[in-house]
Enzyme design. Structure first.
Site, PDB file in Angstrom:
ATOM      1  N   CYS A 150       0.805  -1.205   0.000  1.00 47.59           N
ATOM      2  CA  CYS A 150       0.000   0.000   0.000  1.00 47.59           C
ATOM      3  C   CYS A 150       0.843   1.262   0.000  1.00 47.59           C
ATOM      4  O   CYS A 150       2.061   1.217  -0.054  1.00 47.59           O
ATOM      5  CB  CYS A 150      -0.828   0.052   1.270  1.00 47.59           C
ATOM      6  N   ARG A 177      -0.069   2.635  -6.076  1.00 50.58           N
ATOM      7  CA  ARG A 177       0.595   1.572  -5.307  1.00 50.58           C
ATOM      8  C   ARG A 177      -0.406   0.573  -4.734  1.00 50.58           C
ATOM      9  O   ARG A 177      -0.027  -0.496  -4.279  1.00 50.58           O
ATOM     10  CB  ARG A 177       1.378   2.192  -4.146  1.00 50.58           C
ATOM     11  N   TRP A 236      -3.951  -2.353  -0.826  1.00 54.61           N
ATOM     12  CA  TRP A 236      -4.094  -3.397  -1.848  1.00 54.61           C
ATOM     13  C   TRP A 236      -3.935  -4.711  -1.127  1.00 54.61           C
ATOM     14  O   TRP A 236      -2.854  -5.059  -0.670  1.00 54.61           O
ATOM     15  CB  TRP A 236      -3.002  -3.217  -2.908  1.00 54.61           C
ATOM     16  N   ASN A 280       2.427  -0.874   5.697  1.00 53.82           N
ATOM     17  CA  ASN A 280       2.720  -1.451   4.397  1.00 53.82           C
ATOM     18  C   ASN A 280       3.660  -2.627   4.621  1.00 53.82           C
ATOM     19  O   ASN A 280       4.701  -2.452   5.252  1.00 53.82           O
ATOM     20  CB  ASN A 280       3.396  -0.383   3.524  1.00 53.82           C
ATOM     21  N   GLY A 281       3.293  -3.819   4.167  1.00 58.28           N
ATOM     22  CA  GLY A 281       4.154  -4.982   4.347  1.00 58.28           C
ATOM     23  C   GLY A 281       3.365  -6.174   4.851  1.00 58.28           C
ATOM     24  O   GLY A 281       2.143  -6.237   4.687  1.00 58.28           O
ATOM     25  N   GLU A 339       6.390 -10.367 -23.180  1.00 53.48           N
ATOM     26  CA  GLU A 339       5.971  -9.066 -22.666  1.00 53.48           C
ATOM     27  C   GLU A 339       4.590  -8.692 -23.218  1.00 53.48           C
ATOM     28  O   GLU A 339       3.732  -8.183 -22.490  1.00 53.48           O
ATOM     29  CB  GLU A 339       7.024  -7.998 -23.026  1.00 53.48           C
ATOM     30  N   LYS A 380       1.181  -7.924 -21.074  1.00 50.07           N
ATOM     31  CA  LYS A 380       0.382  -6.688 -21.223  1.00 50.07           C
ATOM     32  C   LYS A 380      -1.074  -7.032 -21.494  1.00 50.07           C
ATOM     33  O   LYS A 380      -1.978  -6.436 -20.916  1.00 50.07           O
ATOM     34  CB  LYS A 380       0.891  -5.810 -22.386  1.00 50.07           C
ATOM     35  N   GLU A 393      -2.718  -8.425 -18.217  1.00 50.34           N
ATOM     36  CA  GLU A 393      -2.998  -7.507 -17.106  1.00 50.34           C
ATOM     37  C   GLU A 393      -3.948  -6.386 -17.504  1.00 50.34           C
ATOM     38  O   GLU A 393      -4.747  -5.940 -16.695  1.00 50.34           O
ATOM     39  CB  GLU A 393      -1.729  -6.986 -16.425  1.00 50.34           C
ATOM     40  N   HIS A 409       6.665 -28.428 -31.151  1.00 52.87           N
ATOM     41  CA  HIS A 409       6.905 -29.333 -30.024  1.00 52.87           C
ATOM     42  C   HIS A 409       5.711 -29.390 -29.066  1.00 52.87           C
ATOM     43  O   HIS A 409       5.835 -29.916 -27.971  1.00 52.87           O
ATOM     44  CB  HIS A 409       8.165 -28.903 -29.256  1.00 52.87           C
ATOM     45  N   LYS A 461       1.131  -1.497  -8.526  1.00 55.87           N
ATOM     46  CA  LYS A 461       2.292  -1.058  -9.285  1.00 55.87           C
ATOM     47  C   LYS A 461       3.605  -1.606  -8.719  1.00 55.87           C
ATOM     48  O   LYS A 461       4.418  -2.147  -9.448  1.00 55.87           O
ATOM     49  CB  LYS A 461       2.304   0.476  -9.310  1.00 55.87           C
TER      50      LYS A 461
HETATM   51  C1  AGP Z   1       4.315  -4.928 -15.581  1.00 59.27           C
HETATM   52  O1  AGP Z   1       3.358  -4.481 -16.456  1.00 59.27           O
HETATM   53  C2  AGP Z   1       3.801  -5.375 -14.282  1.00 59.27           C
HETATM   54  N1  AGP Z   1       2.990  -4.409 -13.647  1.00 59.27           N
HETATM   55  C3  AGP Z   1       4.806  -6.074 -13.399  1.00 59.27           C
HETATM   56  O2  AGP Z   1       5.097  -7.297 -14.010  1.00 59.27           O
HETATM   57  C4  AGP Z   1       6.134  -5.361 -13.064  1.00 59.27           C
HETATM   58  O3  AGP Z   1       6.921  -5.256 -14.198  1.00 59.27           O
HETATM   59  C5  AGP Z   1       6.862  -6.147 -11.966  1.00 59.27           C
HETATM   60  O4  AGP Z   1       6.074  -6.175 -10.820  1.00 59.27           O
HETATM   61  C6  AGP Z   1       8.222  -5.589 -11.659  1.00 59.27           C
HETATM   62  O5  AGP Z   1       8.161  -4.279 -11.199  1.00 59.27           O
HETATM   63  P1  AGP Z   1       9.466  -3.403 -11.074  1.00 59.27           P
HETATM   64  O6  AGP Z   1      10.005  -3.205 -12.448  1.00 59.27           O
HETATM   65  O7  AGP Z   1       9.007  -2.137 -10.428  1.00 59.27           O
HETATM   66  O8  AGP Z   1      10.418  -4.181 -10.228  1.00 59.27           O
END
Ligand code: AGP
Length: 591
Positions: free
Chosen positions: A5, A30, A78, A104-105, A467, A471, A474, A490, A586
């Protein structure tokens, strides 16, 4: 129960509630499933307002901004597990309601602490791990705030950054493996998990170290360690531009950040000469090189490895940060670990760095947030220089990481990559962004009912297939899978049939002929093929054009752009919020 958070505390001369709400909005990326604030009101009483939803919504429902007082703490949550409910929202109060805490944690030993505290008569109002902090502080407050914090920290196992507000107007915070930063303003103090929480009010920051406790009472700010010994921490001036997080003319941060790439890739390619030299020298001197990252940053690591091997003849091992325990087992004193992270706060990445460091390795960081924990623990770090990335899906930070990987490789290879300041890919990215939007938007609309998408790429295009799949997952909640195109025969070929959708990365480079053969194999099974290429081919049902590149190695940084755009427009077509995808945050600062 555990949370990931943003936290903020303010004690000063201004009205605190609007400041806290504003700060929480800035840090909402966050974590964003619930919001809450605790204030010492003008009459000296403690008031808590909290609920589920986004900051704007909860503020509207509970009138948080109207709360009176100049001392308070706030939180956006979160939840990784445990319900998203009003009672689980922070702040959490002790029984007496004289102490409230935001955290947070993860408190790993919260069950035993809760049992012990319950036996001692404490009554809990939430299912969170965090609430034990409030009750622990309460059981020790008789010894004074400082002692209460020390005793509490001694009992907690896990990771935490927390801020507490006390009835007498003191605010205090402690950190262990989670960030906590103090903002020093002319007329007060902030305590936050992120400089963005206070940057609009002050650019003076004190970064607390692990095991630091800070107490701000009516007289002064005092910082000491878990043993109660005073520690001196310098005031750092942080860059104001970090605070520029306006969406501008764009509907979403994600769209803005996709567009930002026209300039951010060039910023990433342009590096401070001295830091670059030290970074490269460390790699040259290393006996073995490891590259680590999570999610998107891990995909950048995969491409970086290809570049180092192909152009600089340097062998590097890529290790997914969450798999570091085994992946880094062979790290030794001669090793270097390159850790890539946009936030520089990802718990898995920090953990892998810790493991490597313990085994004697040097640490090279590639970060976007230059004030982050990763930047601070690196022997040398380079910045992707992209400015704040707010959209949960990494876009400009990824291309920044690639541009930086090209720049490092170029230097290590004695200029073999001919990256220069990235002019060739900068121009190509500009072209893709400015020309492909209508075709991609239309395509996305037509794809909204699709359930499964396969992305195929060979060699340096495979990391981009991964990648692109991430995208799509998510942002547009569609099942998407990146497949190394050569692996098709394969196994995955069995999945190709009439309703299958395949996106093929097939620029005209060394992989071209094989990729086109794959497209024919797929078409023969009735699947639909979208080709991303600089050359049109009749095998494609749809074609997304990218510019031809003289340097083949630059195709990946260009071909990822249409995949980002497709994911964004598919999210819109499916009425999903691209900036705040469900269940994600994030910065994943918990393991
Ligand atoms: C990417 O779109 C994601 N939100 C996620 O995979 C992110 O790249 C990952 O959590 C790593 O984050 P960072 O680059 O801040 O370490």
């Amino acid at each position: 129960m555990d949370t990931l958070c943003s936290i903020i505390g303010y004690k000063g001369k201004q009205s605190a509630a609007p400041i806290l709400v504003d700060s929480l909005k800035k840090m909402e990326y966050r974590g964003y499933d619930s919001v809450g604030v605790a204030m010492i009101d003008n009459g000296g009483g403690m008031m808590v307002r909290k609920g589920t939803g986004k900051v704007q919504e909860v503020n509207k429902n509970l009138n948080i901004s109207d709360m009176s007082g100049s001392i308070g703490i706030g939180h956006t949550r979160w939840a990784t597990h445990g319900g998203v409910t009003d009672s689980n929202a922070h702040p959490h109060s002790a029984c007496s309601k004289d102490i409230a805490v935001v955290h947070n944690g993860i408190i790993e030993n919260y069950r035993e602490l809760k049992e012990e505290l319950t036996k001692a008569g404490h009554v809990f109002s939430s299912q969170t791990d965090s609430e034990v902090i409030a009750h622990l502080l309460e059981s020790n407050i008789g010894k004074g705030v400082k002692a209460a914090l020390m005793e509490t920290c001694k009992r907690l196992k896990g990771t935490y950054g927390f801020v507490a507000v006390f009835q007498d107007g003191t605010i205090a915070g402690a950190r262990f493996e989670e960030p906590l930063i103090i903002g020093v303003a002319n007329d007060g103090y902030f305590v936050s998990s992120d400089v963005l929480g206070f940057l609009q009010y002050t650019d003076k920051a004190i970064f607390l170290d692990n095991c630091d406790i800070a107490v701000i009472d009516n007289k002064k700010l005092e910082i000491f360690n878990f043993d109660g010994l005073p520690v001196a921490r310098p005031i750092t001036q942080v860059a104001w531009e970090l605070g520029e997080i306006d969406k501008g003319k764009y509907a979403h941060y994600t769209l803005k950040e996709i567009n930002d790439q026209r300039v951010t890739v060039a910023n990433a390619a342009r590096q401070d000469e001295q830091a670059m030299e030290r970074f490269c020298q460390t790699i040259k001197e290393a006996g073995s090189v490891y590259i680590t990252g999570s999610g998107t940053s891990y995909h950048a690591a995969l491409l970086f490895k290809h570049m180092l091997a192909r152009f600089a003849k340097i062998r590097a091992e890529t290790v997914m940060s969450s798999e570091a325990h085994d992946g880094l087992a062979s790290v030794d004193e001669g090793s270097v670990i390159i850790a890539i992270s946009q936030s520089g706060e990802t718990a898995d990445v920090l953990e892998s760095v810790k493991i490597a460091k313990k085994q004697g390795a040097k640490v090279l960081g590639i970060v976007n947030v230059v004030t982050s924990s990763l930047a601070r623990i690196s022997d040398v770090f380079l910045s992707t220089n992209c400015g704040p990335e707010i959209g949960v899906a990494a876009t400009k930070s990824f291309t920044g990481q690639l541009a930086l990987a090209y720049a490092v490789t170029d230097r290590l290879s004695g200029g073999k990559l001919k990256a220069g300041e990235g002019a060739e890919f900068v121009n190509a990215i500009e072209k893709v962004i400015s020309t492909s939007q209508p075709v991609i938007e239309k395509m996305a609309e037509g794809m909204k009912e699709v359930n499964d998408i396969y992305l195929l790429g060979r060699s340096i295009h495979y990391p981009i297939a991964l990648e692109g799949a991430l995208k799509l997952k998510e942002l547009s909640y569609v099942h998407a899978e990146g497949v190394a195109a050569g692996e098709l025969k394969h196994g995955p070929l069995a999945l190709m049939e009439k309703n299958t959708l395949v996106i093929l990365l097939a620029p005209q480079d060394a992989t071209y002929a094989d990729s086109i053969s794959n497209a024919h194999e797929i078409k023969a099974r009735g699947a639909t093929v979208i080709g991303i290429s600089d050359a049109k081919d009749e095998v494609y049902d749809h074609w997304i054009q990218i510019p031809h590149m003289d340097q083949e190695a630059f195709y990946p940084i260009v071909e990822v752009i249409p995949l980002q755009m497709l994911s964004y427009y598919m999210a819109l077509a499916k009425n999903a919020d691209p900036d705040y995808p469900r269940n994600l945050a994030k910065s994943v600062t918990v393991k």
